[in-house]
Write an enzyme that holds these catalytic residues in place. Structure first.
Site, PDB file in Angstrom:
ATOM      1  N   THR A  29       1.817  -8.953  11.847  1.00 34.60           N
ATOM      2  CA  THR A  29       2.200  -7.382  10.953  1.00 34.60           C
ATOM      3  C   THR A  29       1.230  -7.247  10.349  1.00 34.60           C
ATOM      4  O   THR A  29      -0.045  -7.877  10.369  1.00 34.60           O
ATOM      5  CB  THR A  29       3.602  -6.994  10.230  1.00 34.60           C
ATOM      6  N   ASN A  58      -0.056  10.504   5.312  1.00 34.89           N
ATOM      7  CA  ASN A  58      -0.777   9.977   5.626  1.00 34.89           C
ATOM      8  C   ASN A  58      -1.961  10.953   5.494  1.00 34.89           C
ATOM      9  O   ASN A  58      -2.814  11.389   5.809  1.00 34.89           O
ATOM     10  CB  ASN A  58      -0.504   9.625   7.307  1.00 34.89           C
ATOM     11  N   THR A  80       1.385  -1.318   0.133  1.00 40.43           N
ATOM     12  CA  THR A  80      -0.252  -0.012   0.104  1.00 40.43           C
ATOM     13  C   THR A  80       1.031   1.767   0.208  1.00 40.43           C
ATOM     14  O   THR A  80       1.315   1.484  -1.398  1.00 40.43           O
ATOM     15  CB  THR A  80      -0.881  -0.067   0.958  1.00 40.43           C
TER      16      THR A  80
END
Length: 411
Positions: free
Chosen positions: A195, A406, A158
């Site tokens: 994870t 972000n 991603t």
């Protein structure tokens, strides 16, 4: 901006007998990139998993737990993985979509839906575009190859900037055994089991209970020792598949030399890809090892290590190469050890002795601290002077880019 991390060389990633992998562009994430991965396993393959402890766990995590059962280990024939949508915070409709993705894979492969495990990663609170996932499955099936580990590592990314994969081969009783694995993750990383997504396979045969034990132990020695930002994802999952294709009897005894050799190989692969996640932490410029020793217990040592690793003040100081190292002592102090005697604490930055007996070391020079902090890889050693236990956590710095990545994540 990954720290000393390069894409894996496909030639170094060994095919695992009994495993085939295909990838496809399903249009779930972005046009023009692979975002759907299909693992196929030979009959008899045993799979074990460990998953996020986030109570708001994603629909695919819930379905995986259902399919693996209470033992979290069961025979499986396929894994289906999508990026671009986490299918988390999607309620009953999300659960139905995850189950229907398993139904679609099962129909395509001629297996049972309970023999398929689904995984998703991406944006939370968005519905899974099931129609696109299902439409992409035939292409992923047609692409299936034994040597597609590098392609799969790229397809599950991603915000990662570098694919993460590792592989090794060992000899057990004179028989070659292969272990290969991939992972994805760069942000929202403070695993509480594994994870964001990790997939490891071996051709050894392993008893179900032992495989589940190994999955927990491997996660605890690798993925449970990393953090990027302190956030535990809704989708964290690590699975280990054992196909049993190697010409060895099934490994059943955890104390046996065979189990010990396999555990070491699994941990080696897991540790490599777990540390790769930290090296590729969103906006990371420094890879930092935090080693706490002479604690009363491993849990106490990990508590201190994570307090330091999660401190925004510590992480931003490392980004700036600013030896404002009192921030580390402050984090040690609030870690939660109520009876900590700070006069017994020593702090080292690489080999530089920064603090002793709870105060600045008489010989410490700030220029030495700045020299170490300018390096891309840094070791912090904290000596508590309380016992014989130790633990290590790997983390990264916190940069301007982390905020930008972000803030723009859904753009």
């Amino acid at each position: 901006m990954a720290v000393n991390l390069t894409p894996p060389n496909p030639a170094t990633l060994h095919a695992v007998p009994g495993v085939r992998i295909g990838v496809a562009q399903a249009g779930i994430r972005k046009a023009g990139r692979t975002d759907l991965t299909l693992f196929q396993f030979d009959p008899g393959t045993q799979v074990a998993g460990v998953f996020t402890r986030n109570r708001f766990c994603a629909a695919p995590v819930q379905v995986c737990r259902e399919h693996l059962g209470v033992a979290q280990s069961a025979p499986m024939r396929a894994l289906v993985i999508n990026t671009g949508c986490a299918n988390a915070g999607t309620g009953e409709a999300g659960l139905q979509a995850a189950r229907e993705s398993c139904d679609a894979v099962a129909a395509l492969l001629g297996v049972k839906a309970r023999e398929v495990l689904p995984f998703s990663t991406g944006v939370i609170l968005e519905p899974l575009p099931l129609d696109r996932l299902v439409a992409g499955l035939p292409a992923a099936l047609a692409d299936a190859r034994a040597d597609a580990w590098a392609d799969a590592a790229a397809a599950i990314m991603t915000t990662d900037t570098v694919p993460k994969a590792a592989s090794t081969q060992i000899s057990i009783d004179g028989v070659r055994v292969t272990v290969s694995g991939i992972a994805k993750g760069a942000g929202m990383i403070r695993p509480n089991m594994a994870t964001m997504l990790g997939f490891i396979a071996t051709d050894a045969a392993v008893a179900p209970a032992l495989l589940a034990q190994l999955a927990r132990e491997v996660a605890d020695a690798s993925f449970n020792c990393i953090t990027v930002d302190g956030d535990t994802s809704t989708n964290d999952a690590l699975v280990i598949a054992a196909t049993g294709r190697a010409a060895l009897p099934a490994i059943t005894d955890a104390a046996s030399p065979q189990a010990q050799a396999l555990r070491a190989a699994l941990t080696q692969v897991a540790l490599h890809i777990a540390q790769a996640i930290v090296r590729d932490g969103e906006g990371a410029t420094k890879f930092i090892s935090i080693h706490v020793e002479r604690a009363r217990s491993r849990e106490e040592a990990r508590l201190v290590a994570y307090a330091v690793a999660h401190s925004p003040l510590v992480k931003t100081a490392f980004f700036a190469s600013d030896p404002n190292l009192g921030r580390i002592l402050a984090a040690v102090g609030y870690a939660g050890i109520d009876d900590l005697d700070v006069s017994g604490v020593d702090l080292y930055l690489d080999a530089v002795h920064v603090a002793t007996r709870g105060g600045r070391h008489p010989g410490y020079q700030e220029a030495e601290g700045k020299r170490v902090m300018a390096k891309p890889e840094i070791a912090v050693r904290i000596v508590l002077g309380r016992g014989d236990a130790a633990a290590t956590v790997w983390t990264c710095d916190l940069s301007h880019d982390y905020v930008s990545i972000n803030a723009d994540y859904r753009s």
